[in-house]
Design a protein around this motif. Sequence first.
Motif, mmCIF file in Angstrom:
data_model
loop_
_atom_site.group_PDB
_atom_site.id
_atom_site.type_symbol
_atom_site.label_atom_id
_atom_site.label_comp_id
_atom_site.label_asym_id
_atom_site.label_seq_id
_atom_site.Cartn_x
_atom_site.Cartn_y
_atom_site.Cartn_z
ATOM 1 N N ASP A 83 11.278 69.324 -29.558
ATOM 2 C CA ASP A 83 11.467 67.856 -29.346
ATOM 3 C C ASP A 83 11.496 67.487 -27.759
ATOM 4 O O ASP A 83 12.222 68.071 -27.190
ATOM 5 C CB ASP A 83 12.868 67.667 -30.057
ATOM 6 C CG ASP A 83 12.935 65.961 -29.796
ATOM 7 O OD1 ASP A 83 12.985 65.475 -28.640
ATOM 8 O OD2 ASP A 83 13.254 65.539 -30.987
ATOM 9 N N VAL A 85 12.035 65.091 -26.161
ATOM 10 C CA VAL A 85 13.467 64.279 -25.542
ATOM 11 C C VAL A 85 14.706 65.455 -25.382
ATOM 12 O O VAL A 85 15.071 65.163 -24.267
ATOM 13 C CB VAL A 85 13.882 63.268 -26.619
ATOM 14 C CG1 VAL A 85 15.297 62.797 -25.975
ATOM 15 C CG2 VAL A 85 12.971 62.174 -26.660
ATOM 16 N N ASP A 86 14.691 66.280 -26.257
ATOM 17 C CA ASP A 86 15.550 67.522 -26.018
ATOM 18 C C ASP A 86 15.419 67.955 -24.813
ATOM 19 O O ASP A 86 16.074 68.729 -24.122
ATOM 20 C CB ASP A 86 15.727 68.271 -27.319
ATOM 21 C CG ASP A 86 16.460 67.541 -28.222
ATOM 22 O OD1 ASP A 86 17.356 66.723 -28.068
ATOM 23 O OD2 ASP A 86 16.165 68.082 -29.582
ATOM 24 N N ALA A 190 20.480 62.753 -23.469
ATOM 25 C CA ALA A 190 19.511 62.684 -24.426
ATOM 26 C C ALA A 190 19.773 61.183 -25.322
ATOM 27 O O ALA A 190 19.029 60.720 -25.637
ATOM 28 C CB ALA A 190 20.078 63.754 -25.737
ATOM 29 N N THR A 191 21.092 60.831 -25.303
ATOM 30 C CA THR A 191 21.686 59.522 -25.851
ATOM 31 C C THR A 191 20.954 58.595 -25.146
ATOM 32 O O THR A 191 20.203 57.593 -25.763
ATOM 33 C CB THR A 191 23.010 59.565 -25.766
ATOM 34 O OG1 THR A 191 23.723 60.386 -26.642
ATOM 35 C CG2 THR A 191 23.373 58.193 -26.351
ATOM 36 N N ARG A 194 17.181 58.428 -25.894
ATOM 37 C CA ARG A 194 16.580 57.846 -27.103
ATOM 38 C C ARG A 194 17.017 56.397 -27.194
ATOM 39 O O ARG A 194 16.217 55.618 -27.979
ATOM 40 C CB ARG A 194 17.445 58.616 -28.234
ATOM 41 C CG ARG A 194 16.966 60.153 -28.283
ATOM 42 C CD ARG A 194 17.295 60.820 -29.705
ATOM 43 N NE ARG A 194 16.716 62.114 -29.745
ATOM 44 C CZ ARG A 194 16.815 63.126 -29.406
ATOM 45 N NH1 ARG A 194 18.114 63.503 -28.793
ATOM 46 N NH2 ARG A 194 16.107 64.383 -29.598
ATOM 47 N N SER A 198 14.127 53.452 -28.141
ATOM 48 C CA SER A 198 14.570 52.814 -29.100
ATOM 49 C C SER A 198 14.226 51.234 -28.740
ATOM 50 O O SER A 198 13.588 50.516 -29.288
ATOM 51 C CB SER A 198 15.728 52.923 -29.717
ATOM 52 O OG SER A 198 15.669 54.134 -30.487
#
Length: 203
Positions: A83, A85-86, A190-191, A194, A198
């Motif tokens: 991933d 983003v990770d 990560a939050t 994301r 979004s």
Amino acid sequence: MATGKRPRGELRQALITASFELLAESGLAGFSVAELARRLGVSTAAPYRHFRDRDQLLAAVATQAAGELAEAMEAAAADAGEDPVDRLAATAGAYVRFAAARRAGFDVIFARELRPLRDEALAEAGRKLMALLLDLARDAGHPEPADALRSIEQIIALAHGYVTLDTGDFLTGARVSEEDVATRATRAVATLLRGSLSSARAG
């Protein structure tokens, strides 16, 4: 305190290694070559056989820090899985771990007082570090350079903030380990990433 004559290359590296320890205690403003020599048990003239002046020594320290940090971030991203983003978020945890171990981060690597030196080794190490982060940011959904740089800025600000809180004992009451701090930084980034993606898609 270490004493005795060292081979030329060995003393040079010993000066760089000991500089990390002294920087952890005094910061850039209080860094003293004389104190460094005292700790290594060498004459105050010995460091100047390897470095022209204090700033050139600090540039060598910053160059090594940039290389080590880039390696740590690259390894963390690789261990984070597929991933993107990770993988990018993992660099925040790597930063926290590195700063906890070395007590040096972007504040040393990109120190304003070292910029007038135009040290090529330091500049190249800094470019490689930023290139790694830019590649990871682009893969994580920020293809435009301005957006990628903004993402990196947020990641480092968040990670460095956790480092500052930890070294300032703000998190002592929570009884968290350095690894816990690194994990918190990774999750927070990560939050953030994301949430940002979004919002961009919704807009």
